[in-house]
Design an enzyme around this catalytic site. Sequence first.
Site, PDB file in Angstrom:
ATOM      1  N   GLY A 149      -1.505  -6.720   0.170  1.00  0.00           N
ATOM      2  CA  GLY A 149      -1.745  -8.147   0.344  1.00  0.00           C
ATOM      3  C   GLY A 149      -1.862  -8.596   1.789  1.00  0.00           C
ATOM      4  N   HIS A 150      -1.031  -8.000   2.666  1.00  0.00           N
ATOM      5  CA  HIS A 150      -0.941  -8.586   4.008  1.00  0.00           C
ATOM      6  C   HIS A 150      -2.093  -8.226   4.945  1.00  0.00           C
ATOM      7  CE1 HIS A 150       0.849  -5.118   6.439  1.00  0.00           C
ATOM      8  NE2 HIS A 150       0.930  -4.650   5.216  1.00  0.00           N
TER       9      HIS A 150
ATOM     10  N   GLY B 148       0.808  -1.214   0.000  1.00  0.00           N
ATOM     11  CA  GLY B 148       0.000   0.000   0.000  1.00  0.00           C
ATOM     12  C   GLY B 148       0.845   1.270   0.000  1.00  0.00           C
TER      13      GLY B 148
ATOM     14  N   CYS C 271       4.972   6.517  16.866  1.00  0.00           N
ATOM     15  CA  CYS C 271       6.288   7.020  17.223  1.00  0.00           C
ATOM     16  C   CYS C 271       6.786   7.923  16.099  1.00  0.00           C
ATOM     17  CB  CYS C 271       7.245   5.854  17.397  1.00  0.00           C
ATOM     18  SG  CYS C 271       8.763   6.356  18.180  1.00  0.00           S
TER      19      CYS C 271
END
Length: 381
Positions: A202-203, A70, A321
């Site tokens: 994809g993940h 992405g 962070c």
Amino acid sequence: MKRYLDHNATCPPVREALDAMLQAASEASGNPSSLHWAGRAARRVVDDAREALARYVDCESGSVVFTSGGTESNNIAIHSVLSTCKPGRIVTTAIEHPAVLKPLQQFVAEQPADAGWELIQVRPDQSGVVSADQMIRSVSDDTRLVCMMLVNNESGAVQPVQPVAAHCRERGVPMLVDAVQALGKGDVHFRHLDVDFMSLSGHKIGGPKGVGALLVRRGVRLHELTPGGGQERGRRSGTENVPAIAGFAAALGVIDFAAQAPVRDAFEQQLKTEIPEAEIIAEDALRTANTSLVVLPGMDGETMLMQLDLDGFAVASGSACSSGKREASHVLLAMGIPDMRARSSIRVSFGPTSSMDDAQALVAALVSVRRRLKGMAGLAA
Ligand SMILES: Cc1ncc(COP(=O)(O)O)c(C=O)c1O
């Protein structure tokens, strides 16, 4: 016992993806650009995956450009438009993922102050939804690009992209839709939205990490971010990650995130019973069924995350962070939630392996963490 409840960060690969990856790595190990039999076998795997993804999101297979995920997809689209147009306005939302906000902010910061670039970041309402009207009103005659996410990764709130897309189409303004958190969780129809670009990863759906796609409307020219060997029809150079592409395609449609609604709802119900001051973010908005972003006033999000980690739970905190210091979630701040409250949030995102037992156990763990933290602070639990 380990309980993984951070599926919006990444969803562990499904068996179908692992099998497809292994098969592609072992049986299609040629370079897809090579003309010989080994190359042709790898090319077939990439082409089949392209067809499968195109069918799944309803677009032409020629629209699919495989990327590393992405972040890269967003960056390619943004760079492609902004590097070739006249100065003007860029319209986006204040709740985009950093993979959109950072490249836009960086681009504008690098231009001479008097060059005529302007970045508008439309804020959401209190329920975490950006108004389509406000987006549309922000689109001026000199608007060069509009970027809007389909689903927010922190709150799960679905954004009204369709009317904005229709307006951009009418005005001829390029639009990028970040659909990374929407894929597999709701309707993602490229043809129907009719935008210039859409980013996918994809993940987030049980495919491998490090693979994604940028969908590009037919006729829109893409200017490469990293020129090289001219793969992906000259739109994204670099040898294709064949096993990852195969795994991505194999994961499409395997996980039904909507099935997580009862678990998520039970978690929120019980949490509110046990900790009445808990606030469910975007509770009244249309949300993806697996996501719960909660504020637990007086409890630091990061401390909660670490305490829960000790108890075996993997969840996310609403802070990020940046330059070595913890900052409250820009999404919560944009919703008008005060800094202290925004820092007291955790995101729970359920997935295919989550159960009612997970929901109950997490509430019990939060109650106990709260008691411990209050005890440490010398307050009555
Ligand atoms: C909305 C959104 N866009 C983009 C990304 C980046 O995707 P990737 O991890 O594939 O680079 C993410 C990841 O969390 C996301 O949630």
